[in-house]
Design a protein around this motif. Structure first.
Motif, PDB file in Angstrom:
ATOM      1  N   GLU A   5       0.855  -1.175   0.000  1.00 50.38           N
ATOM      2  CA  GLU A   5       0.000   0.000   0.000  1.00 50.38           C
ATOM      3  C   GLU A   5       0.894   1.229   0.000  1.00 50.38           C
ATOM      4  OE1 GLU A   5      -2.871   0.954   3.253  1.00 50.38           O
ATOM      5  OE2 GLU A   5      -3.974  -0.667   2.270  1.00 50.38           O
ATOM      6  N   ALA A  29     -19.776   0.904  -4.657  1.00 50.03           N
ATOM      7  CA  ALA A  29     -18.410   1.102  -5.144  1.00 50.03           C
ATOM      8  C   ALA A  29     -18.494   1.700  -6.534  1.00 50.03           C
ATOM      9  CB  ALA A  29     -17.649  -0.216  -5.176  1.00 50.03           C
ATOM     10  N   ARG A  31     -15.850   2.424 -10.055  1.00 45.56           N
ATOM     11  CA  ARG A  31     -14.552   2.199 -10.691  1.00 45.56           C
ATOM     12  C   ARG A  31     -14.433   3.150 -11.877  1.00 45.56           C
ATOM     13  NH1 ARG A  31     -10.592  -1.422 -10.487  1.00 45.56           N
ATOM     14  NH2 ARG A  31     -11.692  -2.757  -9.013  1.00 45.56           N
ATOM     15  N   VAL A  59     -10.640   2.966  -7.702  1.00 46.71           N
ATOM     16  CA  VAL A  59     -11.875   2.462  -7.105  1.00 46.71           C
ATOM     17  C   VAL A  59     -12.158   3.265  -5.839  1.00 46.71           C
ATOM     18  CG1 VAL A  59     -10.728   0.620  -5.820  1.00 46.71           C
ATOM     19  CG2 VAL A  59     -13.124   0.372  -6.411  1.00 46.71           C
ATOM     20  N   GLY A  82      -5.120   8.697  -2.694  1.00 48.38           N
ATOM     21  CA  GLY A  82      -5.470   7.396  -2.139  1.00 48.38           C
ATOM     22  C   GLY A  82      -4.243   6.535  -1.938  1.00 48.38           C
ATOM     23  N   ARG A  85      -2.546  -0.014  -4.356  1.00 46.00           N
ATOM     24  CA  ARG A  85      -2.570  -1.332  -3.716  1.00 46.00           C
ATOM     25  C   ARG A  85      -2.302  -2.428  -4.726  1.00 46.00           C
ATOM     26  NH1 ARG A  85      -6.506  -1.644   1.066  1.00 46.00           N
ATOM     27  NH2 ARG A  85      -6.619  -3.748   0.295  1.00 46.00           N
ATOM     28  N   ASN A  87      -3.104  -5.616  -6.449  1.00 44.33           N
ATOM     29  CA  ASN A  87      -4.330  -6.335  -6.769  1.00 44.33           C
ATOM     30  C   ASN A  87      -3.997  -7.528  -7.669  1.00 44.33           C
ATOM     31  OD1 ASN A  87      -7.067  -6.803  -6.800  1.00 44.33           O
ATOM     32  ND2 ASN A  87      -7.481  -5.358  -8.445  1.00 44.33           N
ATOM     33  N   ASP A 107      -4.324  -1.181  -8.236  1.00 44.11           N
ATOM     34  CA  ASP A 107      -5.392  -0.208  -8.365  1.00 44.11           C
ATOM     35  C   ASP A 107      -5.203   0.838  -7.284  1.00 44.11           C
ATOM     36  OD1 ASP A 107      -6.500  -1.286  -6.023  1.00 44.11           O
ATOM     37  OD2 ASP A 107      -8.119  -2.293  -7.076  1.00 44.11           O
ATOM     38  N   ARG A 109      -6.991   2.853  -4.486  1.00 47.39           N
ATOM     39  CA  ARG A 109      -8.172   2.935  -3.625  1.00 47.39           C
ATOM     40  C   ARG A 109      -8.283   4.381  -3.167  1.00 47.39           C
ATOM     41  NH1 ARG A 109      -9.690  -2.477  -1.958  1.00 47.39           N
ATOM     42  NH2 ARG A 109      -8.881  -3.689  -3.700  1.00 47.39           N
TER      43      ARG A 109
END
Length: 149
Positions: A5, A29, A31, A59, A82, A85, A87, A107, A109
């Motif tokens: 992260e 959510a 995207r 996301v 953000g 992360r 994925n 992605d 977050r």
């Protein structure tokens, strides 16, 4: 697979309208893809050079997802803050006896998403806070009487 992260901030333009997801009307959510096309000044040529576009998958969840879905459209200039992360996942080999394939993905977050005011203007509509429940309203006069008496 254990992931990482990394806090990041990106700017760019939405590549498509936000895609909204919801399970049974509960947790929502959204995207989006954010495109960034870097430009650099080439001193030898004396001109600006555009580099290849970089795409970021973003996301967002909950109220932020609802607001992004209601407010932003393809092409809008945005700033996203953000955590990047991991994925990644492992996909089974399509060949019998073949090795599984590690698919590396990341992605972003989103914790915050905003319109980039260097490139656009916006009219603000604040979110309304939920009204207190009936039993909460009944408790308020009693609490006020205790504090004033």
């Amino acid at each position: 697979m254990s992931g990482f992260e990394i806090p990041v901030t990106i700017t760019g333009h939405l590549g498509q309208d936000p895609k909204f997801y919801s399970k049974d009307g509960s947790a929502s959510a959204v995207r989006v893809s954010v495109a960034f096309t870097p430009r650099e000044f080439d001193r030898r040529r004396g001109d600006w050079v555009q580099r290849p576009t970089v795409w970021h998958d973003v996301v967002a969840f909950g109220q932020l997802a609802d607001n992004v879905h209601a407010s932003l459209r393809k092409g809008d200039p945005v700033i996203v803050v953000g955590k990047l992360r991991d994925n990644s996942y492992t996909r089974e080999s399509r060949q019998e006896g073949g090795e599984d394939i590690l698919v590396r993905r990341t992605d972003l977050r989103a914790d915050y998403v905003g319109l980039d005011l260097n490139r656009a203007t916006v009219a603000v509509t604040k979110n309304r806070r939920p009204e207190p429940q009936a039993d909460e309203q009944a408790d308020q006069p009693a609490q006020e009487a205790q504090t004033t008496g």
